[in-house]
Design a protein around this motif. Sequence first.
Motif, short mmCIF file in Angstrom:
data_model
loop_
_atom_site.label_atom_id
_atom_site.label_comp_id
_atom_site.label_asym_id
_atom_site.label_seq_id
_atom_site.Cartn_x
_atom_site.Cartn_y
_atom_site.Cartn_z
N TYR A 61 0.85 -1.19 0.00
CA TYR A 61 0.00 0.00 0.00
C TYR A 61 0.88 1.24 0.00
CZ TYR A 61 0.72 0.35 5.13
OH TYR A 61 1.26 0.45 6.39
N ILE A 62 0.30 2.34 -0.49
CA ILE A 62 1.00 3.61 -0.45
C ILE A 62 -0.04 4.73 -0.48
CG2 ILE A 62 1.29 3.82 -2.98
CD1 ILE A 62 4.18 4.89 -2.28
N ASN A 63 0.19 5.78 0.31
CA ASN A 63 -0.72 6.92 0.28
C ASN A 63 -0.66 7.59 -1.10
OD1 ASN A 63 2.02 7.92 1.15
ND2 ASN A 63 1.00 9.89 0.86
N SER A 64 -1.77 8.19 -1.54
CA SER A 64 -1.76 8.72 -2.90
C SER A 64 -2.24 10.16 -3.00
CB SER A 64 -2.58 7.81 -3.83
OG SER A 64 -3.87 7.57 -3.31
N ASN A 65 -3.55 10.42 -2.99
CA ASN A 65 -4.06 11.78 -3.23
C ASN A 65 -3.55 12.80 -2.23
OD1 ASN A 65 -5.99 10.06 -4.71
ND2 ASN A 65 -7.12 11.97 -5.01
N PHE A 66 -3.28 14.01 -2.72
CA PHE A 66 -3.15 15.16 -1.83
C PHE A 66 -4.54 15.41 -1.23
CE2 PHE A 66 0.44 15.39 -4.50
CZ PHE A 66 1.40 16.21 -3.93
N THR A 219 -4.43 12.08 8.85
CA THR A 219 -3.92 10.91 8.13
C THR A 219 -4.38 10.96 6.68
OG1 THR A 219 -5.83 9.61 8.83
CG2 THR A 219 -3.85 9.50 10.21
N PRO A 220 -3.66 10.32 5.77
CA PRO A 220 -4.05 10.33 4.36
C PRO A 220 -5.47 9.83 4.13
CG PRO A 220 -1.82 9.49 4.60
CD PRO A 220 -2.38 9.63 6.00
N THR A 221 -6.11 10.42 3.13
CA THR A 221 -7.49 10.06 2.81
C THR A 221 -7.60 8.96 1.77
OG1 THR A 221 -7.57 11.72 1.05
CG2 THR A 221 -8.23 12.43 3.26
N THR A 222 -6.51 8.68 1.05
CA THR A 222 -6.58 7.75 -0.09
C THR A 222 -5.30 6.93 -0.19
OG1 THR A 222 -7.76 9.54 -1.24
CG2 THR A 222 -7.24 7.55 -2.51
N TYR A 223 -5.46 5.65 -0.45
CA TYR A 223 -4.33 4.74 -0.63
C TYR A 223 -4.50 3.93 -1.91
CZ TYR A 223 -2.60 5.39 4.16
OH TYR A 223 -2.08 5.91 5.32
N ILE A 224 -3.39 3.67 -2.57
CA ILE A 224 -3.31 2.68 -3.64
C ILE A 224 -2.76 1.41 -3.01
CG2 ILE A 224 -2.16 2.06 -5.81
CD1 ILE A 224 -1.98 5.15 -6.34
N TYR A 225 -3.34 0.27 -3.36
CA TYR A 225 -2.85 -0.98 -2.76
C TYR A 225 -2.77 -2.08 -3.82
CZ TYR A 225 -7.72 -2.60 -2.81
OH TYR A 225 -8.98 -2.97 -3.21
#
Length: 229
Positions: A61-66, A219-225
């Motif tokens: 997983y990794i955080n994505s959107n600003f 915390t980040p709102t969006t993740y790519i996994y």
Amino acid sequence: MIKQTILLIISFGFLSGSVSNINEKYKTKVFSDLLYNIVKIENGEMEFGVSETRPDNSDFYINSNFFTTEAAIGLVIIDRKRKSRRVKGGGFFYVKNGKPYVSAKKCPYMTEYSSQTILWGIDNGKVNEDLISKNHAKQKRYRTLMGQNSNGDIIIVSSNRIGFVTIKELLDFSKRYDIIDGILLDGGTSVDYKFSGNNGEVKFASVPDVIKKEVGIKTPTTYIYGNFK
């Protein structure tokens, strides 16, 4: 979220210069350099998606959107349902017909998953020179680039424990991996990623969750996994 504060770091990974198959069954590899962790996910080895929360049970997983204090900035689509509208410019990660794509400027209107970032770094092999000239791009901070090469492999270049870099430094380094299209995911205090398999795990958070709560960092709102097939 771009916000400077005192950073406490959690980082588990490979020593500088090392390389390892993250899972013996697959060709996907994690590399390590002085300032970065790099993962090359071979075309066809993972199923990808987008989530509004950190998917801790995934292989990657990794955080994505600003994002603002309230919501993600830009397009977010999950299971074909739009969660957030697209904005002008930027770049995209999306999944269409089960295949992942990284695009510096375009995204189809019918996708299974999409995540838009407001900054793109490489388009058709060319670096975004206009971006490099911006004042914010010259600041040294934790940064992440997600890209794709001509074979369809997904390549992530992200800061490790000491990886405070400018956007130019990140793009110059990333070019060695023959990335055709590359987008910049949210950096700074938001960087949060994991790559795992039966040979170990690389995990990094620029600011741990417990510290974020204490100092008021969202915390980040969006993740790519992704998960190995």
